[in-house]
Design a protein around this motif. Structure first.
Motif, PDB file in Angstrom:
ATOM      1  N   PRO A 101       0.803  -1.235   0.000  1.00  0.00           N
ATOM      2  CA  PRO A 101       0.000   0.000   0.000  1.00  0.00           C
ATOM      3  C   PRO A 101       0.833   1.281   0.000  1.00  0.00           C
ATOM      4  N   TRP A 102       2.126   1.176   0.296  1.00  0.00           N
ATOM      5  CA  TRP A 102       2.961   2.369   0.473  1.00  0.00           C
ATOM      6  C   TRP A 102       4.041   2.533  -0.588  1.00  0.00           C
ATOM      7  N   GLU A 103       4.259   1.511  -1.396  1.00  0.00           N
ATOM      8  CA  GLU A 103       5.392   1.554  -2.317  1.00  0.00           C
ATOM      9  C   GLU A 103       5.033   2.135  -3.678  1.00  0.00           C
ATOM     10  N   ALA A 104       6.008   2.859  -4.216  1.00  0.00           N
ATOM     11  CA  ALA A 104       5.832   3.474  -5.530  1.00  0.00           C
ATOM     12  C   ALA A 104       5.634   2.396  -6.594  1.00  0.00           C
ATOM     13  N   THR A 105       4.784   2.713  -7.545  1.00  0.00           N
ATOM     14  CA  THR A 105       4.558   1.860  -8.711  1.00  0.00           C
ATOM     15  C   THR A 105       4.805   2.718  -9.949  1.00  0.00           C
ATOM     16  N   ARG A 106       4.865   2.083 -11.087  1.00  0.00           N
ATOM     17  CA  ARG A 106       5.066   2.824 -12.324  1.00  0.00           C
ATOM     18  C   ARG A 106       3.731   3.024 -13.016  1.00  0.00           C
ATOM     19  N   HIS A 161       3.005   8.048  -7.771  1.00  0.00           N
ATOM     20  CA  HIS A 161       2.236   6.886  -8.208  1.00  0.00           C
ATOM     21  C   HIS A 161       2.521   5.732  -7.251  1.00  0.00           C
ATOM     22  N   ILE A 162       1.490   5.330  -6.510  1.00  0.00           N
ATOM     23  CA  ILE A 162       1.624   4.273  -5.511  1.00  0.00           C
ATOM     24  C   ILE A 162       0.414   3.349  -5.618  1.00  0.00           C
ATOM     25  N   ALA A 163       0.683   2.059  -5.515  1.00  0.00           N
ATOM     26  CA  ALA A 163      -0.383   1.057  -5.535  1.00  0.00           C
ATOM     27  C   ALA A 163      -1.335   1.281  -6.711  1.00  0.00           C
ATOM     28  N   GLY A 164      -0.774   1.648  -7.858  1.00  0.00           N
ATOM     29  CA  GLY A 164      -1.553   1.725  -9.085  1.00  0.00           C
ATOM     30  C   GLY A 164      -2.274   3.027  -9.375  1.00  0.00           C
ATOM     31  N   ASP A 165      -2.053   4.075  -8.582  1.00  0.00           N
ATOM     32  CA  ASP A 165      -2.718   5.349  -8.848  1.00  0.00           C
ATOM     33  C   ASP A 165      -1.892   6.497  -8.277  1.00  0.00           C
ATOM     34  N   TRP A 166      -2.201   7.718  -8.733  1.00  0.00           N
ATOM     35  CA  TRP A 166      -1.530   8.910  -8.215  1.00  0.00           C
ATOM     36  C   TRP A 166      -2.104   9.215  -6.843  1.00  0.00           C
ATOM     37  N   ARG A 167      -1.242   9.332  -5.840  1.00  0.00           N
ATOM     38  CA  ARG A 167      -1.677   9.484  -4.448  1.00  0.00           C
ATOM     39  C   ARG A 167      -1.224  10.815  -3.870  1.00  0.00           C
ATOM     40  N   ASP A 168      -2.087  11.365  -3.012  1.00  0.00           N
ATOM     41  CA  ASP A 168      -1.739  12.576  -2.271  1.00  0.00           C
ATOM     42  C   ASP A 168      -0.664  12.237  -1.235  1.00  0.00           C
ATOM     43  N   HIS A 169       0.154  13.225  -0.928  1.00  0.00           N
ATOM     44  CA  HIS A 169       1.202  13.072   0.076  1.00  0.00           C
ATOM     45  C   HIS A 169       1.239  14.302   0.969  1.00  0.00           C
ATOM     46  N   VAL A 170       1.824  14.128   2.140  1.00  0.00           N
ATOM     47  CA  VAL A 170       2.163  15.263   2.991  1.00  0.00           C
ATOM     48  C   VAL A 170       3.682  15.321   3.045  1.00  0.00           C
ATOM     49  N   THR A 171       4.201  16.533   3.171  1.00  0.00           N
ATOM     50  CA  THR A 171       5.645  16.755   3.151  1.00  0.00           C
ATOM     51  C   THR A 171       6.128  17.202   4.514  1.00  0.00           C
ATOM     52  N   PHE A 172       7.111  16.496   5.026  1.00  0.00           N
ATOM     53  CA  PHE A 172       7.802  16.871   6.252  1.00  0.00           C
ATOM     54  C   PHE A 172       9.197  17.327   5.848  1.00  0.00           C
ATOM     55  N   VAL A 173       9.703  18.355   6.512  1.00  0.00           N
ATOM     56  CA  VAL A 173      10.974  18.962   6.129  1.00  0.00           C
ATOM     57  C   VAL A 173      11.855  19.165   7.343  1.00  0.00           C
ATOM     58  N   LYS A 174      13.145  19.015   7.104  1.00  0.00           N
ATOM     59  CA  LYS A 174      14.142  19.385   8.108  1.00  0.00           C
ATOM     60  C   LYS A 174      15.197  20.203   7.384  1.00  0.00           C
ATOM     61  N   GLU A 175      15.576  21.315   7.999  1.00  0.00           N
ATOM     62  CA  GLU A 175      16.594  22.175   7.410  1.00  0.00           C
ATOM     63  C   GLU A 175      17.862  22.100   8.237  1.00  0.00           C
ATOM     64  N   ILE A 224      16.123  18.653   3.642  1.00  0.00           N
ATOM     65  CA  ILE A 224      15.762  17.277   3.317  1.00  0.00           C
ATOM     66  C   ILE A 224      14.273  17.106   3.588  1.00  0.00           C
ATOM     67  N   GLU A 225      13.585  16.470   2.657  1.00  0.00           N
ATOM     68  CA  GLU A 225      12.143  16.233   2.771  1.00  0.00           C
ATOM     69  C   GLU A 225      11.853  14.750   2.964  1.00  0.00           C
ATOM     70  N   ILE A 226      10.738  14.481   3.613  1.00  0.00           N
ATOM     71  CA  ILE A 226      10.135  13.151   3.627  1.00  0.00           C
ATOM     72  C   ILE A 226       8.710  13.346   3.140  1.00  0.00           C
ATOM     73  N   ASN A 227       8.357  12.684   2.047  1.00  0.00           N
ATOM     74  CA  ASN A 227       7.009  12.761   1.494  1.00  0.00           C
ATOM     75  C   ASN A 227       6.325  11.428   1.744  1.00  0.00           C
ATOM     76  N   LEU A 228       5.141  11.472   2.351  1.00  0.00           N
ATOM     77  CA  LEU A 228       4.467  10.230   2.701  1.00  0.00           C
ATOM     78  C   LEU A 228       2.963  10.370   2.546  1.00  0.00           C
ATOM     79  N   ARG A 229       2.308   9.246   2.431  1.00  0.00           N
ATOM     80  CA  ARG A 229       0.844   9.268   2.298  1.00  0.00           C
ATOM     81  C   ARG A 229       0.226   9.692   3.624  1.00  0.00           C
ATOM     82  N   PRO A 230      -0.784  10.560   3.576  1.00  0.00           N
ATOM     83  CA  PRO A 230      -1.352  11.105   4.820  1.00  0.00           C
ATOM     84  C   PRO A 230      -1.913  10.039   5.765  1.00  0.00           C
ATOM     85  N   GLU A 231      -2.339   8.912   5.230  1.00  0.00           N
ATOM     86  CA  GLU A 231      -2.905   7.854   6.077  1.00  0.00           C
ATOM     87  C   GLU A 231      -1.850   6.927   6.672  1.00  0.00           C
TER      88      GLU A 231
END
Length: 186
Positions: free
Chosen positions: A35-40, A167-181, A136-143
């Protein structure tokens, strides 16, 4: 790059001889990670995923070019090293941007023990101190609550949302971005 170490936790490049461990860990965790891994996206039917050996060669090329640093997450148990995941500092950009993003996965049998957070902290430190990155960013699915906790515990701050980002699990998915500077690079 040789390796990064934090106690019994070791980050080092994945090698050809690691195939058996890689295949085993990925097989056991297939359902948990999917459910979390990038797909093509289904755009180019000719671009198949590389074999394990092709993947290792590609990871090594990207690391030599300093475009992406992908490392296995290993646990030293007794005298054995056990593969428990993977972490990548990808999309490395130098110049005015001077940044990258981190992605990771962990074997379910080792989840919720702090290993992923420690790996993120270790790779972030490397990115800031050795590569002199600014951001540096971490982009992850909100759920993905577990991944959110990793980002927060590693000192990353929520910056915002990216719609249809990856693109994750067969579709374009929303993400939230966490950042550290990097507090040193101004």
């Amino acid at each position: 790059m040789k390796k990064l170490v934090d106690g019994e936790l070791l980050l080092k490049p994945i090698r050809f001889r690691d195939k058996a461990q890689w295949d085993s860990v990925r097989a056991v965790n297939r359902d948990w990670l999917s459910p979390w891994e990038a797909t093509r996206p289904n755009i180019d039917h000719k671009s198949a995923l590389p074999s394990y050996y092709g993947m290792v060669m590609q990871l090594n090329r990207e690391m030599r070019a300093l475009r992406s640093i992908s490392l296995g997450v290993w646990l030293n148990e007794n005298k054995d090293q056990v593969l428990i995941g993977q972490i990548t500092l990808g999309g490395i950009i130098f110049g005015a941007m001077r940044g990258a993003h981190i992605g990771y996965w962990i074997d379910q049998r080792f989840a919720n023990r702090g290993y992923t957070t420690r790996a993120v902290k270790l790779l972030t430190k490397f990115g800031f101190e050795q590569l002199r990155l600014h951001r540096i960013e971490i982009n992850l699915r909100p759920e993905n609550e577990a991944s959110k906790q990793v980002a927060i515990k590693a000192g990353f701050l929520l910056e915002g949302a990216r719609n249809n980002y990856l693109h994750i699990a067969g579709d374009w998915r929303d993400h939230v971005t966490f950042v550290k500077e990097n507090p040193v690079i101004k």
